[in-house]
Design an enzyme around this catalytic site. Sequence first.
Site, PDB file in Angstrom:
ATOM      1  N   TYR A   1       0.817  -1.223   0.000  1.00 23.93           N
ATOM      2  CA  TYR A   1       0.000   0.000   0.000  1.00 23.93           C
ATOM      3  C   TYR A   1       0.852   1.276   0.000  1.00 23.93           C
ATOM      4  O   TYR A   1       2.032   1.241   0.278  1.00 23.93           O
ATOM      5  CB  TYR A   1      -1.095  -0.014   1.063  1.00 23.93           C
ATOM      6  CG  TYR A   1      -0.751  -0.029   2.548  1.00 23.93           C
ATOM      7  CD1 TYR A   1       0.472   0.352   3.070  1.00 23.93           C
ATOM      8  CD2 TYR A   1      -1.749  -0.407   3.457  1.00 23.93           C
ATOM      9  CE1 TYR A   1       0.701   0.357   4.438  1.00 23.93           C
ATOM     10  CE2 TYR A   1      -1.522  -0.404   4.829  1.00 23.93           C
ATOM     11  CZ  TYR A   1      -0.299  -0.022   5.314  1.00 23.93           C
ATOM     12  OH  TYR A   1      -0.072  -0.016   6.651  1.00 23.93           O
ATOM     13  N   GLU A   2       0.231   2.357  -0.367  1.00 23.01           N
ATOM     14  CA  GLU A   2       0.905   3.642  -0.539  1.00 23.01           C
ATOM     15  C   GLU A   2       2.000   3.551  -1.608  1.00 23.01           C
ATOM     16  O   GLU A   2       3.033   4.196  -1.520  1.00 23.01           O
ATOM     17  CB  GLU A   2       1.468   4.130   0.808  1.00 23.01           C
ATOM     18  CG  GLU A   2       1.693   5.627   0.923  1.00 23.01           C
ATOM     19  CD  GLU A   2       0.471   6.454   0.558  1.00 23.01           C
ATOM     20  OE1 GLU A   2      -0.632   6.149   1.054  1.00 23.01           O
ATOM     21  OE2 GLU A   2       0.628   7.403  -0.227  1.00 23.01           O
TER      22      GLU A   2
END
Lengths: 309, 591, 249
Positions: free
Chosen positions: B435-436
């Site tokens: 994620y990110e």
Amino acid sequence: MAILVIAEHDNRTLKGATLNTLGAAALLGGEVHLLVAGRSCGAVAAQAAAIPGVSKVLVADAAVYEHQLAENLARLVAGFGKAYSHLLAPAGSAGKNLMPRVAALLDVAQLSDIVGVVSPNTFRRPIYAGNAIATVQSLDPVVVATVRASAFDPLPAEGGSAAVESLDATHDAGTSRFVGEELAKSDRPELGSARIVVSGGRGLGSGENFALLETLADKLGAAVGASRAAVDAGFVANDMQVGQTGKIVAPELYIAVGISGAIQHLAGMKDSKVIVAINKDPEAPIFQVADYGLVADLFEAVPELEKAL
Amino acid sequence: MSDYVHPYRDTEFVLGELVELERFCAEAGLHDVNGELVSAILAEAGRLGSEVLAPLNAVGDTQGARLGERGVEETPGFAAAYRQFQESGWPSLTAAEAWGGQNLPNVVGTAINEIWHSANMAFALCPMLTQGAIEALAHHGSAELQAAYLPKLVSGEWTGTMNLTEPDAGSDLAAIKARAVPNGDHYLISGQKIFITWGDHQMTDNVVHLVLARLPDAPAGVKGISLFVVPKFLLDAQGRPGARNDAQCVSLEHKLGIHGSPTCVMSFGEKEGAVGYLVGEPHKGLACMFTMMNHARQSVGLQGLSISERAYQQARQYARERLQGTRKDGSRFPIIEFPDVRRMLLQMKASIEAMRALALVAAAEVDRTAHAPDPAACARHQGRVDLLTPIVKGWLTELAQEVTSLGVQIHGGMGFIEETGAARHYRDARILTIYEGTTGIQALDLVGRKTLLNRGELLGDLLDEIGETVARLESAGPFAAQARALGEALAAGREARRLLLEGAEADAALAGSVSVNFLMLFGYLCGGWLMARSALRAQALLETGGDRAFLEAKLVTARFYCEQLLPRTQALLAAIRAGSGSIMALSDEQF
Amino acid sequence: MKILVTVKRVIDYNVKVRVKADQSDVDLANVKMAMNPFCEIAVEAAVRLKEAGIATEIVAVSVGPSACQEQIRTALALGADRGIQIDTAEPPESLVVAKLLAAVVAAEQPELVILGKQSIDADNNQTGQMLAALLDWPQATFASALALQEGRLEVTREIDGGLQTLSLALPAIVTTDLRLNEPRYASLPNIMKAKKKPLEVRTPAELGVALKAHTRLLKVEAPAERQGGIKVGSVSELVEKLKSEAKVI
């Protein structure tokens, strides 16, 4: 100079810890006097006089001493305390409340919770919650100390006949007042803070059989715990689980009954001071951490243990 | 006793010796901030983390968030913990004083955030996302929006979310379909968003969503995306949460880890349309998100450090207690006495200390940018932030996979058993490289925007600075071997940079093919650089007294890093040197 | 009502102590230190009295080297108004601490002094009682509940086997037990504000107290290692061992 022990009592009976404290006094050498301060505490004085090794019982029987308020009692003890080499009291809540106040009035130190006598002015006492033992020497003319009862053998309760002397001096500071007391809650203690824990495992076989442990626990004033295996098997509720994912306990005495000793269980109880294991499998890992192991059928051993207590 | 204790000694060492926080604060005019204050803050945060948040970590894992009648029901105990966290003022740490913040440096906030993520990463994601929402509004929101939302977000009374991803638009945000239609003083938003962390819960009386959507006249692609504030409850005339907005969580994902953090499918505008307010200018939504990106990516990198620390503490305790060896006299000894267990523990420890050093040094560059005395210094520090951010995100989270895996390994068979808890950290860590922006995305950012775009200038500056450390090691006596090791790794870094700069134009696939190895090489090199600087400082402090046990361990850990982790740069360089050839050689069907 | 509350700097309760090799004491070099947990409860009790509008000012006092200013700052962050450090090289023994505190009480004239019942280092459980003796004030040790009733302090105490309630005339001394309250965590804004609260340093000489030694620490040892476990043959042998050897029943 004589040694004065301050009796722990409830105006009716002398508490057993007093006998252990007298046991510590006996190691110091010298005449031992016992102070019974209370109200209508004649029965206690009589019990005190029967202890062999006590040469004199001092009785201060007055309304102001009924609840052993420290303000009044400390003045009484400090009043004649300088005439003694040692002033000792059991390290219960009463002694801990009183003795530092006495010591300060006498301008001397107080030694708390002594567990060993090295010499008449040198003692051993636990510090850092028992993780270290200090040897401390008193430099004062009077040694004031509280005594951890479990560390000393008690004197017998019967067989002596000490002289009984009444004290009539009464001290009333007038600043504190007894309001009430709430004693003897018979509820089983909380698992996390109990002094003794009795735990059961899958060896119990069923939830009903935990009644065996409850009877034993009530006799000992203990809390009841369980291994995860017993919880998973549905014998008992989740909140009784001792172990990595349950409660972490460190009681003075942990009795593991029918518990094999999975790592996760050991993680929850290994810091207990004394561990007892009862299991019929001599190879059970629990015996590796147990101070006292009993290889036996728990359904015979537990009732027998309960009766023997 | 808690199973997580903040390693305050190492944090204070990095802040004091590598970041030189006190000197920075004095120069920046932050006269209220000094080492003593930071220690007091760390100590209190450490207590809250150990005593309140850490015990809820296992609860969150086994009793994750679930969807109920009134929306998402968080893990039992989280709401009370959040209230304590919020009432203690922790959400306000780095926010501006104008909004009720404490205006503390970003690096201090980062050091504190390490604690929350170690104690309970699933829980800590909620304030982390809120911090992102605060930044978006503080930089781009109108005065009106700021006044309405910032004080409540900064105080933690409300939490924030980031709504970017859609089923069809993940790493490729150009594909976003959510729509926003003007409607008087606001917009009506409709569409579905997925992977929305802490998109709903009952811990606070409002949740403030930041949502990317397209206006009707928007051009296609990333230049047509706008950013909106969509509150869960619309504010009434007094600014209090009132009517329910048309935005809700319609389902929760079932995940490999971080079960305590609800990952929501959010549906906007299923009925009349969700009321939203434009943040910044139309079609500039992605630019607004970029403002937050460095911070968000560094935060996830930090999570890699945090989860590694937690896994290490657990493995270390187990290794000290697990008796699994027998001496000649029949007595048993703990597994920490086995050389290979020590190797694994030391690899965890060395990785973690290098990660912490890099995370905090990079975080401090953000402060140095904000407080730069002149535009040139500002540009220099911003360049360093830009360069280090993908390395912090990519390298720290990749290392976290290895460290948490070693944590399981040290436990042996018990590590594979969920009840032991080691596996939880391994599962929780797995999201971090995803994620990110995945590691691949970070690596593309590093080779592309951060290297090729400036002809390697940012990397060149960093390499020169590492060169200075090599020179200091060479002249410092006991560090000859480390000087050689760091020198060789530095040479590998220079060579990798040269290969990329010289080869990228002729081979379009080269940058993408070597990017992750390139990122990992620079990660290990930066770690080695900061561990070497740590060793130099530790040696100096040892000569003037100080905490011997800690400082000597630091020297050994730095040496281990040089001996066992830094040589990986050579293998990475070899892979980079191989270029794109084999990677691009197979047809898709041949895979 | 002005309240004096005492705070002691001790080893953090999470840290396991080690005895020095020369057995002179435990090794506290570079060990994490914190406020004594019972003192935290004392501070919390005082802060609650202030929040209830009963206390007007809380003065936090610590005796020891300058490092204990850290614990005073913690007390200030938790809600105390100002601090006093009585500067001594090492924390002196209880009787001397009580004398120093008595001198501070004489100067500050509080109506209530709240202390932890004991510190988790020396485990003495003395200072409050001694201070009460020196001031000739009433004492309520091991408090589990506090209430102000018509100008008197009603205190519930934890005693062996139950609870006892006393009513004390003011001024008075209270020492705290675990169940009195659950201390709060200091909030971030209050940690920041604590830096600006006044903290004065006094010396024993200024207070007219001599640092006389009443005891001498001869040796500190680690407790006896757990004996290798034994198997007992019968229930009666087990009971006998638990009574006479382990002394736990």
